[in-house]
Design a protein around this motif. Structure first.
Motif, PDB file in Angstrom:
ATOM      1  N   LEU A  52       0.830  -1.216   0.000  1.00  0.00           N
ATOM      2  CA  LEU A  52       0.000   0.000   0.000  1.00  0.00           C
ATOM      3  C   LEU A  52       0.861   1.263   0.000  1.00  0.00           C
ATOM      4  O   LEU A  52       0.549   2.237  -0.688  1.00  0.00           O
ATOM      5  CB  LEU A  52      -0.957  -0.008   1.190  1.00  0.00           C
ATOM      6  CG  LEU A  52      -2.035  -1.093   1.150  1.00  0.00           C
ATOM      7  CD1 LEU A  52      -2.859  -1.085   2.435  1.00  0.00           C
ATOM      8  CD2 LEU A  52      -2.931  -0.920  -0.065  1.00  0.00           C
ATOM      9  N   GLN A  53       1.960   1.240   0.762  1.00  0.00           N
ATOM     10  CA  GLN A  53       2.900   2.363   0.746  1.00  0.00           C
ATOM     11  C   GLN A  53       3.443   2.571  -0.657  1.00  0.00           C
ATOM     12  O   GLN A  53       3.533   3.703  -1.133  1.00  0.00           O
ATOM     13  CB  GLN A  53       4.093   2.084   1.668  1.00  0.00           C
ATOM     14  CG  GLN A  53       3.845   2.292   3.104  1.00  0.00           C
ATOM     15  CD  GLN A  53       5.003   1.789   3.942  1.00  0.00           C
ATOM     16  OE1 GLN A  53       4.808   1.561   5.098  1.00  0.00           O
ATOM     17  NE2 GLN A  53       6.188   1.605   3.417  1.00  0.00           N
ATOM     18  N   GLY A  54       3.830   1.487  -1.310  1.00  0.00           N
ATOM     19  CA  GLY A  54       4.359   1.581  -2.664  1.00  0.00           C
ATOM     20  C   GLY A  54       3.349   2.181  -3.626  1.00  0.00           C
ATOM     21  O   GLY A  54       3.702   3.008  -4.469  1.00  0.00           O
ATOM     22  N   ILE A  55       2.096   1.788  -3.483  1.00  0.00           N
ATOM     23  CA  ILE A  55       1.042   2.334  -4.346  1.00  0.00           C
ATOM     24  C   ILE A  55       0.877   3.833  -4.082  1.00  0.00           C
ATOM     25  O   ILE A  55       0.816   4.635  -5.013  1.00  0.00           O
ATOM     26  CB  ILE A  55      -0.292   1.584  -4.118  1.00  0.00           C
ATOM     27  CG1 ILE A  55      -0.186   0.155  -4.647  1.00  0.00           C
ATOM     28  CG2 ILE A  55      -1.445   2.324  -4.780  1.00  0.00           C
ATOM     29  CD1 ILE A  55      -1.344  -0.742  -4.247  1.00  0.00           C
ATOM     30  N   GLU A  60       0.525   8.506  -9.507  1.00  0.00           N
ATOM     31  CA  GLU A  60       0.574   9.848 -10.096  1.00  0.00           C
ATOM     32  C   GLU A  60      -0.512  10.749  -9.519  1.00  0.00           C
ATOM     33  O   GLU A  60      -0.319  11.937  -9.362  1.00  0.00           O
ATOM     34  CB  GLU A  60       0.419   9.759 -11.622  1.00  0.00           C
ATOM     35  CG  GLU A  60       1.621   9.157 -12.322  1.00  0.00           C
ATOM     36  CD  GLU A  60       2.883   9.980 -12.140  1.00  0.00           C
ATOM     37  OE1 GLU A  60       2.816  11.217 -12.164  1.00  0.00           O
ATOM     38  OE2 GLU A  60       3.949   9.366 -11.947  1.00  0.00           O
ATOM     39  N   GLY A  61      -1.650  10.163  -9.174  1.00  0.00           N
ATOM     40  CA  GLY A  61      -2.764  10.957  -8.661  1.00  0.00           C
ATOM     41  C   GLY A  61      -2.573  11.430  -7.230  1.00  0.00           C
ATOM     42  O   GLY A  61      -3.101  12.459  -6.822  1.00  0.00           O
ATOM     43  N   GLU A  62      -1.821  10.688  -6.431  1.00  0.00           N
ATOM     44  CA  GLU A  62      -1.677  11.008  -5.009  1.00  0.00           C
ATOM     45  C   GLU A  62      -0.628  12.069  -4.729  1.00  0.00           C
ATOM     46  O   GLU A  62      -0.771  12.854  -3.817  1.00  0.00           O
ATOM     47  CB  GLU A  62      -1.339   9.738  -4.208  1.00  0.00           C
ATOM     48  CG  GLU A  62      -2.444   8.725  -4.167  1.00  0.00           C
ATOM     49  CD  GLU A  62      -3.699   9.225  -3.490  1.00  0.00           C
ATOM     50  OE1 GLU A  62      -3.611  10.034  -2.554  1.00  0.00           O
ATOM     51  OE2 GLU A  62      -4.782   8.827  -3.935  1.00  0.00           O
ATOM     52  N   LYS A  63       0.461  12.070  -5.465  1.00  0.00           N
ATOM     53  CA  LYS A  63       1.559  13.023  -5.279  1.00  0.00           C
ATOM     54  C   LYS A  63       2.081  13.035  -3.845  1.00  0.00           C
ATOM     55  O   LYS A  63       2.327  14.075  -3.256  1.00  0.00           O
ATOM     56  CB  LYS A  63       1.126  14.440  -5.677  1.00  0.00           C
ATOM     57  CG  LYS A  63       0.685  14.591  -7.097  1.00  0.00           C
ATOM     58  CD  LYS A  63       1.841  14.436  -8.047  1.00  0.00           C
ATOM     59  CE  LYS A  63       1.359  14.703  -9.462  1.00  0.00           C
ATOM     60  NZ  LYS A  63       2.128  14.070 -10.461  1.00  0.00           N
ATOM     61  N   LEU A  64       2.212  11.869  -3.246  1.00  0.00           N
ATOM     62  CA  LEU A  64       2.763  11.761  -1.897  1.00  0.00           C
ATOM     63  C   LEU A  64       4.255  11.487  -1.973  1.00  0.00           C
ATOM     64  O   LEU A  64       4.699  10.707  -2.790  1.00  0.00           O
ATOM     65  CB  LEU A  64       2.107  10.611  -1.129  1.00  0.00           C
ATOM     66  CG  LEU A  64       0.799  10.887  -0.415  1.00  0.00           C
ATOM     67  CD1 LEU A  64       0.277   9.607   0.219  1.00  0.00           C
ATOM     68  CD2 LEU A  64       0.938  11.953   0.632  1.00  0.00           C
ATOM     69  N   ASN A  68       5.527  13.231   3.525  1.00  0.00           N
ATOM     70  CA  ASN A  68       4.079  13.417   3.668  1.00  0.00           C
ATOM     71  C   ASN A  68       3.396  12.150   4.157  1.00  0.00           C
ATOM     72  O   ASN A  68       2.507  12.198   5.003  1.00  0.00           O
ATOM     73  CB  ASN A  68       3.455  13.854   2.342  1.00  0.00           C
ATOM     74  CG  ASN A  68       3.805  15.272   1.978  1.00  0.00           C
ATOM     75  OD1 ASN A  68       4.209  16.052   2.827  1.00  0.00           O
ATOM     76  ND2 ASN A  68       3.671  15.599   0.706  1.00  0.00           N
ATOM     77  N   LEU A  69       3.818  11.013   3.607  1.00  0.00           N
ATOM     78  CA  LEU A  69       3.219   9.755   4.038  1.00  0.00           C
ATOM     79  C   LEU A  69       3.496   9.507   5.512  1.00  0.00           C
ATOM     80  O   LEU A  69       2.610   9.087   6.257  1.00  0.00           O
ATOM     81  CB  LEU A  69       3.744   8.589   3.185  1.00  0.00           C
ATOM     82  CG  LEU A  69       3.126   7.222   3.454  1.00  0.00           C
ATOM     83  CD1 LEU A  69       1.613   7.257   3.277  1.00  0.00           C
ATOM     84  CD2 LEU A  69       3.738   6.179   2.540  1.00  0.00           C
ATOM     85  N   LEU A  70       4.712   9.788   5.947  1.00  0.00           N
ATOM     86  CA  LEU A  70       5.050   9.646   7.359  1.00  0.00           C
ATOM     87  C   LEU A  70       4.229  10.599   8.209  1.00  0.00           C
ATOM     88  O   LEU A  70       3.764  10.241   9.293  1.00  0.00           O
ATOM     89  CB  LEU A  70       6.550   9.880   7.560  1.00  0.00           C
ATOM     90  CG  LEU A  70       7.117   9.574   8.929  1.00  0.00           C
ATOM     91  CD1 LEU A  70       6.814   8.141   9.344  1.00  0.00           C
ATOM     92  CD2 LEU A  70       8.622   9.811   8.933  1.00  0.00           C
ATOM     93  N   LEU A  71       4.009  11.802   7.719  1.00  0.00           N
ATOM     94  CA  LEU A  71       3.198  12.791   8.433  1.00  0.00           C
ATOM     95  C   LEU A  71       1.762  12.299   8.621  1.00  0.00           C
ATOM     96  O   LEU A  71       1.150  12.521   9.663  1.00  0.00           O
ATOM     97  CB  LEU A  71       3.209  14.121   7.674  1.00  0.00           C
ATOM     98  CG  LEU A  71       2.392  15.262   8.257  1.00  0.00           C
ATOM     99  CD1 LEU A  71       3.021  15.730   9.569  1.00  0.00           C
ATOM    100  CD2 LEU A  71       2.310  16.412   7.278  1.00  0.00           C
ATOM    101  N   TYR A  72       1.225  11.583   7.635  1.00  0.00           N
ATOM    102  CA  TYR A  72      -0.136  11.061   7.747  1.00  0.00           C
ATOM    103  C   TYR A  72      -0.204   9.790   8.598  1.00  0.00           C
ATOM    104  O   TYR A  72      -1.182   9.560   9.301  1.00  0.00           O
ATOM    105  CB  TYR A  72      -0.719  10.761   6.361  1.00  0.00           C
ATOM    106  CG  TYR A  72      -0.986  11.998   5.538  1.00  0.00           C
ATOM    107  CD1 TYR A  72      -1.728  13.050   6.056  1.00  0.00           C
ATOM    108  CD2 TYR A  72      -0.488  12.120   4.255  1.00  0.00           C
ATOM    109  CE1 TYR A  72      -1.964  14.188   5.312  1.00  0.00           C
ATOM    110  CE2 TYR A  72      -0.720  13.261   3.502  1.00  0.00           C
ATOM    111  CZ  TYR A  72      -1.459  14.290   4.038  1.00  0.00           C
ATOM    112  OH  TYR A  72      -1.691  15.410   3.306  1.00  0.00           O
TER     113      TYR A  72
END
Length: 185
Positions: A52-55, A60-64, A68-72
């Motif tokens: 899921l992290q890889g996705i 392209e749509g998420e722009k993470l 940012n992912l760690l912040l969430y």
């Protein structure tokens, strides 16, 4: 989940990784079936999280990005783990405060530990983004073998010959996986 296919050589290289982990688990002096089942479940959950992290990191749509992912993810982890810690660890807050009153260094140890956890998570996200979730899982198995060796050296934990053989096979599998990935590029 991502419908991504690897080269057949990569799949072949995973056989010793998996076999080594199975052999090492079976050779564990304090092996317990329930613990083994929990480890398998935790590994499957970790693999799902990595995919899921890889996705999220490559979409392209998420722009993470990794930060940012760690912040969430960090606040969600706190919300899930803090109540579990308070419930499962008897009087953890009182003990921590008492330890801090006795020796202020405990606060520095906790801050250092938290910083390491932050960098481990950030590194995991970066590895996932720049390689793949599969590579992260293979590296996790290598990390487990290294942790066992360190625990033997530092804490003198017992290990059987079968366990040592399993860890050696795992490390050989990780090396083979690395070579297979290089050849597939």
């Amino acid at each position: 989940m991502t419908v991504k296919r690897e080269a057949w050589l990569t799949y072949l290289a995973l056989v010793p990784v998996v076999a080594g982990v199975i052999i090492a688990s079976g050779g564990e002096p304090s092996f317990h079936l329930f613990g083994f089942i929990m480890c398998v479940g935790a590994t499957a959950a970790r693999a799902l999280k990595s995919v899921l992290q890889g996705i999220l990191l490559s979409s392209e749509g998420e722009k993470l990005n990794s930060m940012n992912l760690l912040l969430y993810m960090a606040p969600i982890a706190v919300v899930l783990l803090l109540p579990a810690t308070i419930i499962m660890e008897d009087n953890v807050v009182g003990i921590t405060i008492a330890l801090a009153r006795e020796d202020v260094k405990i606060i520095w140890y906790l801050l250092f530990n938290s910083s390491l956890a932050y960098f481990v998570n950030l590194t995991n996200f970066l590895v996932t983004k720049h390689t793949s979730a599969l590579t992260l899982q293979v590296l996790g198995n290598a990390k487990g073998a290294v942790a066992v060796v360190i625990s033997i050296l530092i804490f003198k934990n017992p290990v059987s010959v079968t366990g040592m053989l399993g860890y050696a096979i795992t490390v050989i599998g990780v090396i083979l996986y690395s070579e297979a990935k290089k050849r597939s590029k």
